[in-house]
Design a protein around this motif. Structure first.
Motif, short mmCIF file in Angstrom:
data_model
loop_
_atom_site.label_atom_id
_atom_site.label_comp_id
_atom_site.label_asym_id
_atom_site.label_seq_id
_atom_site.Cartn_x
_atom_site.Cartn_y
_atom_site.Cartn_z
N ALA A 20 0.84 -1.20 0.00
CA ALA A 20 0.00 0.00 0.00
C ALA A 20 0.88 1.26 0.00
CB ALA A 20 -0.95 -0.01 1.20
N PHE A 21 1.88 1.29 0.87
CA PHE A 21 2.77 2.45 0.91
C PHE A 21 3.46 2.70 -0.43
CE2 PHE A 21 3.37 2.04 5.76
CZ PHE A 21 2.49 3.07 6.02
N SER A 22 3.68 1.64 -1.20
CA SER A 22 4.37 1.79 -2.49
C SER A 22 3.45 2.32 -3.60
CB SER A 22 4.97 0.45 -2.94
OG SER A 22 3.96 -0.43 -3.42
N CYS A 23 2.15 2.36 -3.35
CA CYS A 23 1.18 2.80 -4.34
C CYS A 23 0.94 4.31 -4.22
CB CYS A 23 -0.15 2.06 -4.17
SG CYS A 23 -0.04 0.29 -4.48
N SER A 24 1.01 5.00 -5.34
CA SER A 24 0.83 6.46 -5.33
C SER A 24 -0.60 6.86 -4.96
CB SER A 24 1.20 7.05 -6.69
OG SER A 24 0.33 6.55 -7.69
N GLN A 25 -1.55 5.97 -5.09
CA GLN A 25 -2.95 6.29 -4.78
C GLN A 25 -3.27 6.18 -3.28
OE1 GLN A 25 -3.64 3.19 -7.55
NE2 GLN A 25 -5.27 4.36 -8.54
N TYR A 26 -2.38 5.57 -2.51
CA TYR A 26 -2.65 5.28 -1.10
C TYR A 26 -2.14 6.40 -0.19
CZ TYR A 26 -2.53 2.84 3.40
OH TYR A 26 -2.71 2.48 4.71
N ARG A 27 -2.95 6.71 0.81
CA ARG A 27 -2.57 7.68 1.84
C ARG A 27 -3.00 7.15 3.20
NH1 ARG A 27 -1.31 9.24 -2.39
NH2 ARG A 27 -1.26 11.30 -3.32
N LEU A 28 -2.16 7.37 4.18
CA LEU A 28 -2.49 7.04 5.56
C LEU A 28 -2.30 8.33 6.36
CD1 LEU A 28 -3.12 5.25 7.97
CD2 LEU A 28 -0.76 4.42 7.90
N THR A 29 -3.41 8.92 6.78
CA THR A 29 -3.37 10.18 7.50
C THR A 29 -3.72 9.95 8.97
OG1 THR A 29 -4.08 11.38 5.52
CG2 THR A 29 -4.31 12.52 7.61
N GLU B 24 -20.76 2.98 -11.32
CA GLU B 24 -19.78 3.45 -10.33
C GLU B 24 -19.40 2.32 -9.38
OE1 GLU B 24 -20.65 8.09 -9.45
OE2 GLU B 24 -22.36 6.73 -9.15
N TYR B 25 -20.38 1.50 -8.98
CA TYR B 25 -20.07 0.37 -8.11
C TYR B 25 -19.14 -0.61 -8.82
CZ TYR B 25 -20.04 -3.93 -5.66
OH TYR B 25 -19.58 -5.06 -5.03
N ASP B 26 -19.43 -0.93 -10.07
CA ASP B 26 -18.59 -1.87 -10.81
C ASP B 26 -17.15 -1.38 -10.90
OD1 ASP B 26 -20.79 -3.53 -11.17
OD2 ASP B 26 -21.17 -2.85 -13.23
N ARG B 27 -16.97 -0.09 -11.14
CA ARG B 27 -15.62 0.51 -11.20
C ARG B 27 -14.92 0.34 -9.86
NH1 ARG B 27 -12.30 0.80 -14.71
NH2 ARG B 27 -11.04 -0.08 -13.10
N PHE B 28 -15.64 0.65 -8.78
CA PHE B 28 -15.09 0.50 -7.43
C PHE B 28 -14.69 -0.96 -7.16
CE2 PHE B 28 -16.31 -0.82 -3.05
CZ PHE B 28 -15.16 -0.39 -2.42
N ALA B 29 -15.58 -1.89 -7.46
CA ALA B 29 -15.31 -3.31 -7.19
C ALA B 29 -14.05 -3.77 -7.94
CB ALA B 29 -16.52 -4.16 -7.57
N GLU B 30 -13.89 -3.31 -9.17
CA GLU B 30 -12.70 -3.67 -9.96
C GLU B 30 -11.44 -3.02 -9.36
OE1 GLU B 30 -10.49 -5.39 -13.15
OE2 GLU B 30 -12.46 -5.84 -12.33
N ASP B 31 -11.52 -1.74 -9.02
CA ASP B 31 -10.37 -1.05 -8.42
C ASP B 31 -10.00 -1.67 -7.08
OD1 ASP B 31 -10.19 0.77 -10.54
OD2 ASP B 31 -11.34 2.33 -9.50
N LEU B 32 -11.00 -2.07 -6.31
CA LEU B 32 -10.75 -2.71 -5.02
C LEU B 32 -9.91 -3.97 -5.21
CD1 LEU B 32 -11.22 -2.97 -1.94
CD2 LEU B 32 -13.37 -4.13 -2.49
N LYS B 33 -10.30 -4.80 -6.16
CA LYS B 33 -9.57 -6.05 -6.39
C LYS B 33 -8.17 -5.80 -6.94
CE LYS B 33 -13.69 -8.74 -7.20
NZ LYS B 33 -14.66 -9.09 -8.22
N VAL B 34 -8.09 -5.01 -7.99
CA VAL B 34 -6.82 -4.87 -8.73
C VAL B 34 -5.86 -3.89 -8.06
CG1 VAL B 34 -5.81 -4.20 -10.95
CG2 VAL B 34 -7.95 -5.51 -10.90
N GLN B 35 -6.34 -2.69 -7.72
CA GLN B 35 -5.44 -1.68 -7.18
C GLN B 35 -5.24 -1.82 -5.67
OE1 GLN B 35 -3.80 0.51 -9.12
NE2 GLN B 35 -4.74 -0.48 -10.87
N VAL B 36 -6.34 -1.86 -4.93
CA VAL B 36 -6.24 -1.87 -3.47
C VAL B 36 -5.69 -3.19 -2.95
CG1 VAL B 36 -7.58 -1.69 -1.33
CG2 VAL B 36 -8.11 -0.18 -3.26
N MET B 37 -6.23 -4.29 -3.44
CA MET B 37 -5.81 -5.59 -2.95
C MET B 37 -4.65 -6.20 -3.75
SD MET B 37 -7.73 -5.83 -0.35
CE MET B 37 -7.37 -7.51 0.15
N GLY B 38 -4.36 -5.63 -4.92
CA GLY B 38 -3.24 -6.12 -5.72
C GLY B 38 -3.47 -7.49 -6.34
N ILE B 39 -4.74 -7.83 -6.60
CA ILE B 39 -5.07 -9.12 -7.21
C ILE B 39 -4.96 -8.97 -8.72
CG2 ILE B 39 -6.88 -10.86 -7.53
CD1 ILE B 39 -7.99 -9.92 -4.77
#
Length: 176
Positions: free
Chosen positions: A39-48, A159-174
């Motif tokens: 997550a830290f290596s991804c430019s889209q991720y932030r931990l505030t 919008e939900y479909d886009r989120f579900a895809e981003d969640l799997k591929v970007q957030v979870m790295g699947i």
């Protein structure tokens, strides 16, 4: 309140963040150390982290996408809950972002989950009726059913479909 970005495990607030993270979420909803590095290596991720006069209050871990922001984890120190910090942090976050804010909560099954939904409703979030399974964080765990909430309005199926895809591929790295 002050905002402090945590961007690596050697950050001075990482230990206190890690302690709250470990107690605020069940282990099956937590990133492993390796996943946190990802997550830290991804430019889209932030931990505030949020502090008040140097005292750690809580945090929001989130991902930015073209049309929305996804709050992956949000927690306030257990000693400080019920004192308005959560509402202040979340309202500040939503108002400060022009994009739609998405997050997930457990389905309402008891008083605790009902209170959580009530809190998010007071903060201007809406439940979306899409059947949603969050992918597992850990080997040996299965995905778990969650409710997707959106700030200010309900989201469309597209919008939900886009989120579900981003969640799997970007957030979870699947991989696709």
């Amino acid at each position: 309140m002050e905002k402090v970005m945590i961007n690596h495990e050697k950050h001075f607030l990482y230990p206190v963040w890690s302690e709250l993270y470990a107690t605020a979420f069940p282990v099956f909803e937590q990133r492993t150390g390796e996943q946190q590095e990802y997550a830290f290596s991804c430019s889209q991720y932030r931990l505030t982290a949020y502090t008040d006069n140097g005292q750690f209050i809580g945090f929001i871990a989130y991902w930015t996408f073209d049309t929305y922001i996804y709050i992956e984890h949000f927690a306030v120190d257990t000693v400080l809950r019920g004192k308005g910090y959560g509402s202040r942090i979340l309202n500040d976050f939503v108002v400060g972002n022009p994009k739609t804010v998405l997050l997930e909560i457990d389905p309402v099954v008891d008083e605790v989950s009902a209170a959580r939904l009530k809190f998010y409703r007071r903060c201007g979030f809406y439940e979306n009726e899409f059947p949603h399974i969050h992918p597992p964080y850990r080997i040996g765990c299965s995905g778990h059913s969650l409710v997707v909430l959106s700030g200010g309005r309900k989201i469309s199926g597209e919008e939900y479909d886009r989120f579900a895809e981003d969640l799997k591929v970007q957030v979870m790295g699947i991989p696709k």
